[in-house]
Write a protein that holds these residues in place. Structure first.
Motif, PDB file in Angstrom:
ATOM      1  N   ASP A 155       0.846  -1.202   0.000  1.00 28.91           N
ATOM      2  CA  ASP A 155       0.000   0.000   0.000  1.00 28.91           C
ATOM      3  C   ASP A 155       0.882   1.253   0.000  1.00 28.91           C
ATOM      4  O   ASP A 155       0.595   2.227  -0.698  1.00 28.91           O
ATOM      5  CB  ASP A 155      -0.961   0.012   1.203  1.00 28.91           C
ATOM      6  CG  ASP A 155      -0.264  -0.292   2.517  1.00 28.91           C
ATOM      7  OD1 ASP A 155       0.144  -1.447   2.718  1.00 28.91           O
ATOM      8  OD2 ASP A 155      -0.117   0.628   3.346  1.00 28.91           O
ATOM      9  N   GLY A 156       1.987   1.212   0.761  1.00 30.97           N
ATOM     10  CA  GLY A 156       2.897   2.363   0.779  1.00 30.97           C
ATOM     11  C   GLY A 156       3.511   2.572  -0.596  1.00 30.97           C
ATOM     12  O   GLY A 156       3.571   3.705  -1.096  1.00 30.97           O
ATOM     13  N   ASN A 184      -1.930  -4.035   3.528  1.00 25.98           N
ATOM     14  CA  ASN A 184      -1.869  -4.568   4.896  1.00 25.98           C
ATOM     15  C   ASN A 184      -1.996  -3.446   5.931  1.00 25.98           C
ATOM     16  O   ASN A 184      -1.677  -3.608   7.092  1.00 25.98           O
ATOM     17  CB  ASN A 184      -0.595  -5.397   5.107  1.00 25.98           C
ATOM     18  CG  ASN A 184       0.666  -4.574   4.884  1.00 25.98           C
ATOM     19  OD1 ASN A 184       0.618  -3.350   4.798  1.00 25.98           O
ATOM     20  ND2 ASN A 184       1.799  -5.242   4.799  1.00 25.98           N
ATOM     21  N   PHE A 186      -0.414  -0.748   6.559  1.00 20.79           N
ATOM     22  CA  PHE A 186       0.717   0.020   7.076  1.00 20.79           C
ATOM     23  C   PHE A 186       1.858   0.104   6.072  1.00 20.79           C
ATOM     24  O   PHE A 186       2.109  -0.851   5.341  1.00 20.79           O
ATOM     25  CB  PHE A 186       1.290  -0.620   8.351  1.00 20.79           C
ATOM     26  CG  PHE A 186       0.320  -0.616   9.495  1.00 20.79           C
ATOM     27  CD1 PHE A 186       0.112   0.539  10.241  1.00 20.79           C
ATOM     28  CD2 PHE A 186      -0.397  -1.757   9.796  1.00 20.79           C
ATOM     29  CE1 PHE A 186      -0.802   0.550  11.280  1.00 20.79           C
ATOM     30  CE2 PHE A 186      -1.322  -1.762  10.835  1.00 20.79           C
ATOM     31  CZ  PHE A 186      -1.522  -0.605  11.585  1.00 20.79           C
ATOM     32  N   ALA A 187       2.527   1.236   6.096  1.00 18.69           N
ATOM     33  CA  ALA A 187       3.816   1.373   5.425  1.00 18.69           C
ATOM     34  C   ALA A 187       4.801   1.668   6.560  1.00 18.69           C
ATOM     35  O   ALA A 187       4.774   2.760   7.138  1.00 18.69           O
ATOM     36  CB  ALA A 187       3.795   2.511   4.419  1.00 18.69           C
TER      37      ALA A 187
HETATM   38 MG   LIG Z   1       1.891  -2.078   3.668  1.00 21.08          MG
END
Ligand SMILES: [Mg+2]
Ligand SMILES: Cc1ncc(C[n+]2csc(CCOP(=O)(O)OP(=O)(O)O)c2C)c(N)n1
Length: 339
Positions: A155-156, A184, A186-187
Motif C-alpha cells: 500500500d505504501g 496490509n 501500514f507502510a
Molecule cells: Mg503495507
C-alpha cells in the motif's frame, strides 16, 4: 519439498483443502523460523515476514502456470518463493548469506531470485520493481508468449511516482500485468490514512482506464476464485488489471521491530487475527469432517520438524568464497537463466 504449487481446479475437494492448509501453515512456521534466525544474528541485512497474509501468496500463485508466468515482488518475498515451489533450504541459505542460497548468498532475505520458477525478485527499493514487472509483461507480449505477470506491491509503494508511470504505460501498451496492491494497512509505522490521500487504493487504476477491484485477502478460497478469474482475463484479453487486496500485517514491519508496534493497539491486532486465513480454513476442514483438530495439530508438529531439518541443512552450508563477489553480477546471469 512440501510447498510445491498445487492443482486448484477443484479447490473445495477434501484433498485440495488439506493441501492448501498445509501449504499456508508450512509458510507460517517457516517464517516464524526466519524471524528466529534473524534474531539469533545469523541473517545479515534485513528481513520481513508475510505472516497473516498467506492467503494472498497461496491464492494467487497457485492460480498461475508456474514456471511459465512471472512473479515479481518487494522485500516481503519468502511466501511468494515458497508458493512457487522454490527450494526452502536454498531460501534459508540465502537468508543466512550462504553459497548455496537461491541468489548465491549475495541477496539475502529481500532479494530472493529464482527465474526457473518465474520469480524475478525480491526487491528492496519501495516501488522500484513495479516498472520491472511491467517490463517483463512487455517482453512476453512482444514475443507473443501468453505469460501473465503478478506484480505485487505494498500500500505504501502504491504512492510512488514510478508506480503511476508504470500503470500508464501498462495500459497504454495493454500489457498482461496484474498489479496486486497488498493493502496490509501500514507502510512501516505509518497507517494507511496518514500516507494515502484516497485510501481506496484500487482507484489508482481509474485515471488510466485500467480495470480495478478491491478484494478480500483473508479467505484463501475466495482469493483463488478471484485470482483465476482475473488471471484468465488478463491472459485472454491481453490487458493489465489492478487489484487492491485487503489484508493485515500481524508482525512488525521487519524482524528488527516485530514487538514494538507502537502505532497500533493490541486490541486492533487481536481483532485482525479473528479473520485469520489459516484458522478460517482449519475450521472449514474440521466442519466438513476432512480432518480432526488432533490431526491438524499433528500436521503442525510434523511441519515444525521439517522446517527445523531444512534450517539445519542450510546452516551447514559454507559462506561464499571472497572471489565470488565478482561473479554472476551482470551479463553472465543472462546466459544462465536461459530466457
Ligand atoms: Mg503495507
Ligand atoms: C524508495 C524507498 N523509500 C523508502 C524506503 C524505506 N521503506 C522500506 S519499507 C517501507 C514501507 C513500505 O510499505 P508498503 O509498501 O506498504 O509495504 P509493506 O512493508 O507493508 O509490505 C519504506 C518506506 C525504501 N526501502 N525505498
Amino acid at each position: 519439498m512440501l510447498v510445491t504449487p498445487i492443482d486448484i481446479s477443484n479447490p473445495e475437494s477434501p484433498d485440495t483443502l488439506l493441501h492448501l492448509y498445509k501449504q499456508m501453515l508450512y509458510t507460517r512456521i517457516y517464517e516464524e523460523k526466519c524471524n528466529q534466525i534473524y534474531r539469533s544474528g545469523k541473517a545479515g541485512g534485513y528481513l520481513h515476514v508475510y505472516i497473516g497474509m498467506e492467503a494472498l501468496s497461496s491464492g494467487w500463485i497457485n492460480a498461475l502456470k508456474v514456471g511459465w508466468d512471472y512473479v515479481i515482488t518487494a522485500y516481503r518475498d519468502h511466501a511468494h518463493a515458497l508458493a512457487l515451489g522454490s527450494d526452502p533450504v536454498k531460501i534459508f541459505s540465502e537468508i543466512m548469506g550462504r553459497s548455496t542460497g537461491l541468489s548465491r548468498g549475495k541477496g539475502g532475505s529481500m532479494h530472493l531470485y529464482d527465474p526457473q520458477k518465474g520469480l524475478y525478485g525480491g526487491w528492496g527499493i519501495v516501488g522500484g520493481h513495479v516498472p520491472l514487472g511491467a517490463g517483463l509483461a512487455l517482453g512476453a507480449k512482444y514475443k507473443k508468449e501468453d505469460r501473465v505477470v503478478l506484480n505485487f506491491l505494498g500500500d505504501g509503494a502504491s504512492n510512488a511516482g514510478v508506480v503511476f508511470e508504470s500503470l500508464n504505460m501498462a495500459k497504454l501498451w495493454n500489457l498482461p500485468c496484474i498489479f496486486i496492491i497488498e493493502n496490509n494497512e501500514f507502510a512501516m509505522g505509518t497507517r494507511l490514512e496518514y500516507h494515502a490521500s484516497d485510501t481506496e487504493l484500487h482507484k489508482r487504476g481509474m485515471p488510466f482506464g485500467m480495470k480495478h477491484e478491491r478484494l478480500d485477502g483473508m479467505d484463501v478460497l475466495q482469493t483463488i476464485k478471484d485470482a483465476k478469474r482475473i488471471i484468465n482475463h488478463v491472459r485472454e484479453y491481453q490487458e493489465p488489471y489492478l487489484v487492491e487486496i485487503m489484508c493485515y500485517r500481524y508482525a512488525g514491519h521487519g524482524a528488527a521491530d516485530n514487538d514494538q508496534a507502537l502505532y497500533r493497539t493490541k486490541d486492533e491486532l487481536y481483532k485482525a487475527k479473528e479473520r485469520d486465513p489459516l484458522t478460517k480454513l482449519a475450521n472449514l476442514i474440521i466442519e466438513k469432517n476432512i480432518a480432526t483438530p488432533q490431526q491438524l495439530e499433528t500436521m503442525q508438529e510434523e511441519l515444525e520438524e521439517v522446517v527445523e531439518e531444512q534450517y539445519a541443512e542450510a546452516d551447514a552450508a559454507p559462506a561464499p568464497e571472497a572471489e565470488e563477489v565478482y561473479h554472476h553480477i551482470y551479463t553472465d546471469m543472462e546466459v544462465e537463466r536461459g530466457h
